[in-house]
Design a protein around this motif. Structure first.
Motif, PDB file in Angstrom:
ATOM      1  N   ASP A 163       8.253  22.781   3.497  1.00 52.54           N
ATOM      2  CA  ASP A 163       9.135  22.606   4.567  1.00 52.54           C
ATOM      3  C   ASP A 163       9.201  21.258   4.976  1.00 52.54           C
ATOM      4  O   ASP A 163      10.467  20.407   5.155  1.00 52.54           O
ATOM      5  N   GLN A 222      11.184  19.437   2.248  1.00 54.67           N
ATOM      6  CA  GLN A 222      12.610  19.744   2.253  1.00 54.67           C
ATOM      7  C   GLN A 222      13.330  19.250   3.239  1.00 54.67           C
ATOM      8  O   GLN A 222      14.440  18.685   3.121  1.00 54.67           O
ATOM      9  N   ARG A 223      12.863  18.818   4.557  1.00 55.16           N
ATOM     10  CA  ARG A 223      13.438  18.307   5.585  1.00 55.16           C
ATOM     11  C   ARG A 223      13.817  16.601   5.039  1.00 55.16           C
ATOM     12  O   ARG A 223      15.045  16.328   5.370  1.00 55.16           O
TER      13      ARG A 223
END
Length: 87
Positions: free
Chosen positions: A31, A34-35
């Protein structure tokens, strides 16, 4: 002795390649990554610098870590076999 050494070397290279690919895959699907790569709301916080700063370390860590464990295991197994032969 030569064939066994070749098999151990080949196994170490294979473990290293799988470790590097797995580390990069795990890093890419996290995550946090991905950010940074812009998969947040409307590309807020997109930072491609992580590709230059983190990816090389992830790749090297994924390749060196498993290879070091493999080498340690091969060394310990070889030492144990040599001591068994001399006993």
């Amino acid at each position: 002795m030569g064939r066994r050494r070749d098999a151990v070397t080949c196994g170490g290279c294979l473990v290293s390649a799988v470790g590097a690919a797995g580390a990069v895959f795990a890093w890419g699907t996290s995550d946090r990554t991905q950010r940074h790569l812009g998969y947040a709301f409307e590309n807020n916080g997109m930072d491609l610098g992580v590709v230059c700063t983190e990816l090389p370390f992830v790749f090297l860590g994924g390749a060196v870590g498993p290879a070091a464990v493999w080498a340690l295991g091969a060394c310990l197994l070889g030492r144990r076999r040599r001591s068994d032969l001399h006993s």
